[in-house]
Design a protein around this motif. Structure first.
Motif, PDB file in Angstrom:
ATOM      1  N   PRO A   1       0.813  -1.219   0.000  1.00  0.00           N
ATOM      2  CA  PRO A   1       0.000   0.000   0.000  1.00  0.00           C
ATOM      3  C   PRO A   1       0.850   1.275   0.000  1.00  0.00           C
ATOM      4  N   PHE A   2       1.957   1.261   0.738  1.00  0.00           N
ATOM      5  CA  PHE A   2       2.837   2.429   0.770  1.00  0.00           C
ATOM      6  C   PHE A   2       3.370   2.740  -0.625  1.00  0.00           C
ATOM      7  N   ASP A   3       3.770   1.706  -1.368  1.00  0.00           N
ATOM      8  CA  ASP A   3       4.313   1.912  -2.707  1.00  0.00           C
ATOM      9  C   ASP A   3       3.283   2.522  -3.653  1.00  0.00           C
ATOM     10  N   ARG A   4       2.013   2.246  -3.417  1.00  0.00           N
ATOM     11  CA  ARG A   4       0.959   2.757  -4.289  1.00  0.00           C
ATOM     12  C   ARG A   4       0.770   4.265  -4.150  1.00  0.00           C
ATOM     13  N   VAL A   5       1.097   4.834  -2.987  1.00  0.00           N
ATOM     14  CA  VAL A   5       0.881   6.262  -2.761  1.00  0.00           C
ATOM     15  C   VAL A   5       2.158   7.010  -2.419  1.00  0.00           C
ATOM     16  N   ALA A   6       3.293   6.369  -2.521  1.00  0.00           N
ATOM     17  CA  ALA A   6       4.557   6.984  -2.103  1.00  0.00           C
ATOM     18  C   ALA A   6       4.821   8.297  -2.818  1.00  0.00           C
ATOM     19  N   ASP A   7       4.465   8.396  -4.094  1.00  0.00           N
ATOM     20  CA  ASP A   7       4.722   9.626  -4.828  1.00  0.00           C
ATOM     21  C   ASP A   7       3.829  10.779  -4.380  1.00  0.00           C
ATOM     22  N   LEU A   8       2.792  10.505  -3.614  1.00  0.00           N
ATOM     23  CA  LEU A   8       1.881  11.554  -3.142  1.00  0.00           C
ATOM     24  C   LEU A   8       2.216  12.060  -1.750  1.00  0.00           C
ATOM     25  N   LEU A   9       2.890  11.266  -0.957  1.00  0.00           N
ATOM     26  CA  LEU A   9       3.116  11.599   0.445  1.00  0.00           C
ATOM     27  C   LEU A   9       3.968  12.854   0.610  1.00  0.00           C
ATOM     28  N   GLY A  10       3.506  13.751   1.441  1.00  0.00           N
ATOM     29  CA  GLY A  10       4.268  14.938   1.783  1.00  0.00           C
ATOM     30  C   GLY A  10       4.257  16.034   0.742  1.00  0.00           C
ATOM     31  N   SER A  11       3.496  15.876  -0.318  1.00  0.00           N
ATOM     32  CA  SER A  11       3.552  16.889  -1.362  1.00  0.00           C
ATOM     33  C   SER A  11       2.196  17.433  -1.765  1.00  0.00           C
ATOM     34  N   VAL A  12       1.139  16.994  -1.144  1.00  0.00           N
ATOM     35  CA  VAL A  12      -0.195  17.389  -1.605  1.00  0.00           C
ATOM     36  C   VAL A  12      -0.574  18.764  -1.070  1.00  0.00           C
ATOM     37  N   ALA A  13      -0.835  18.880   0.213  1.00  0.00           N
ATOM     38  CA  ALA A  13      -1.324  20.142   0.759  1.00  0.00           C
ATOM     39  C   ALA A  13      -0.201  21.044   1.246  1.00  0.00           C
ATOM     40  N   SER A  14       0.875  20.489   1.739  1.00  0.00           N
ATOM     41  CA  SER A  14       1.903  21.297   2.376  1.00  0.00           C
ATOM     42  C   SER A  14       2.853  21.960   1.390  1.00  0.00           C
ATOM     43  N   ARG A  15       2.984  21.397   0.214  1.00  0.00           N
ATOM     44  CA  ARG A  15       3.949  21.863  -0.781  1.00  0.00           C
ATOM     45  C   ARG A  15       5.378  21.778  -0.261  1.00  0.00           C
ATOM     46  N   VAL A  16       5.601  20.949   0.736  1.00  0.00           N
ATOM     47  CA  VAL A  16       6.928  20.698   1.278  1.00  0.00           C
ATOM     48  C   VAL A  16       7.272  19.254   0.925  1.00  0.00           C
ATOM     49  N   PRO A  17       8.153  19.044  -0.054  1.00  0.00           N
ATOM     50  CA  PRO A  17       8.371  17.687  -0.541  1.00  0.00           C
ATOM     51  C   PRO A  17       8.970  16.716   0.470  1.00  0.00           C
ATOM     52  N   ASP A  18       9.733  17.200   1.444  1.00  0.00           N
ATOM     53  CA  ASP A  18      10.352  16.284   2.411  1.00  0.00           C
ATOM     54  C   ASP A  18       9.676  16.341   3.776  1.00  0.00           C
ATOM     55  N   LEU A  19       8.431  16.759   3.825  1.00  0.00           N
ATOM     56  CA  LEU A  19       7.727  16.912   5.099  1.00  0.00           C
ATOM     57  C   LEU A  19       7.687  15.611   5.894  1.00  0.00           C
ATOM     58  N   GLY A  20       7.456  14.507   5.230  1.00  0.00           N
ATOM     59  CA  GLY A  20       7.405  13.224   5.930  1.00  0.00           C
ATOM     60  C   GLY A  20       8.746  12.813   6.494  1.00  0.00           C
ATOM     61  N   GLU A  21       9.821  13.138   5.788  1.00  0.00           N
ATOM     62  CA  GLU A  21      11.165  12.740   6.209  1.00  0.00           C
ATOM     63  C   GLU A  21      11.739  13.682   7.271  1.00  0.00           C
ATOM     64  N   ALA A  22      11.449  14.962   7.155  1.00  0.00           N
ATOM     65  CA  ALA A  22      12.049  15.952   8.060  1.00  0.00           C
ATOM     66  C   ALA A  22      10.984  16.714   8.825  1.00  0.00           C
ATOM     67  N   HIS A  23       9.954  16.000   9.278  1.00  0.00           N
ATOM     68  CA  HIS A  23       8.839  16.686   9.929  1.00  0.00           C
ATOM     69  C   HIS A  23       9.241  17.393  11.215  1.00  0.00           C
ATOM     70  N   ARG A  24      10.165  16.820  12.010  1.00  0.00           N
ATOM     71  CA  ARG A  24      10.586  17.480  13.253  1.00  0.00           C
ATOM     72  C   ARG A  24      11.275  18.813  12.974  1.00  0.00           C
ATOM     73  N   GLN A  25      12.136  18.801  11.980  1.00  0.00           N
ATOM     74  CA  GLN A  25      12.845  20.041  11.636  1.00  0.00           C
ATOM     75  C   GLN A  25      11.856  21.101  11.167  1.00  0.00           C
ATOM     76  N   HIS A  26      10.911  20.734  10.334  1.00  0.00           N
ATOM     77  CA  HIS A  26       9.918  21.699   9.846  1.00  0.00           C
ATOM     78  C   HIS A  26       9.032  22.206  10.993  1.00  0.00           C
ATOM     79  N   LEU A  27       8.683  21.323  11.912  1.00  0.00           N
ATOM     80  CA  LEU A  27       7.864  21.712  13.054  1.00  0.00           C
ATOM     81  C   LEU A  27       8.614  22.707  13.942  1.00  0.00           C
ATOM     82  N   ARG A  28       9.891  22.438  14.232  1.00  0.00           N
ATOM     83  CA  ARG A  28      10.698  23.360  15.041  1.00  0.00           C
ATOM     84  C   ARG A  28      10.779  24.736  14.384  1.00  0.00           C
ATOM     85  N   GLU A  29      11.037  24.745  13.081  1.00  0.00           N
ATOM     86  CA  GLU A  29      11.144  26.013  12.353  1.00  0.00           C
ATOM     87  C   GLU A  29       9.823  26.784  12.420  1.00  0.00           C
ATOM     88  N   LYS A  30       8.721  26.080  12.274  1.00  0.00           N
ATOM     89  CA  LYS A  30       7.405  26.728  12.326  1.00  0.00           C
ATOM     90  C   LYS A  30       7.162  27.298  13.716  1.00  0.00           C
TER      91      LYS A  30
END
Length: 85
Positions: free
Chosen positions: A51-80
């Motif tokens: 299931p992950f492979d079926r949607v991998a290209d969509l994760l982290g890029s739909v609403a946030s416009r931050v392509p690495d949001l899933g990978e670097a979510h802590r860093q983005h949260l701290r910055e925010k």
């Protein structure tokens, strides 16, 4: 060796099948055979993917416009928090 299968169809599907067969100028059984071939081919292709492979290209890029949001979510949260805090 061909195998025979008997299937009961509801009125709506039966009418759609008859219309498709008439439009394509083939027997109803040919329409069913084509549909089953397509379904089985897609199921085999999709069934091998996680299931992950079926949607991998969509994760982290739909609403946030931050392509690495899933990978670097802590860093983005701290910055925010620093910006908003």
């Amino acid at each position: 060796m061909p195998t025979q299968l008997t299937v009961r169809l509801g009125d709506e599907i039966a009418e759609g099948l008859a219309a498709a067969a008439e439009r394509l100028r083939v027997k109803r059984s040919e329409v069913v055979r084509l549909a089953l071939e397509r379904f089985v081919a897609e199921e085999v292709t999709e069934g091998d993917r996680r299931p992950f492979d079926r949607v991998a290209d969509l994760l982290g890029s739909v609403a946030s416009r931050v392509p690495d949001l899933g990978e670097a979510h802590r860093q983005h949260l701290r910055e925010k928090l620093r910006r908003d805090g």
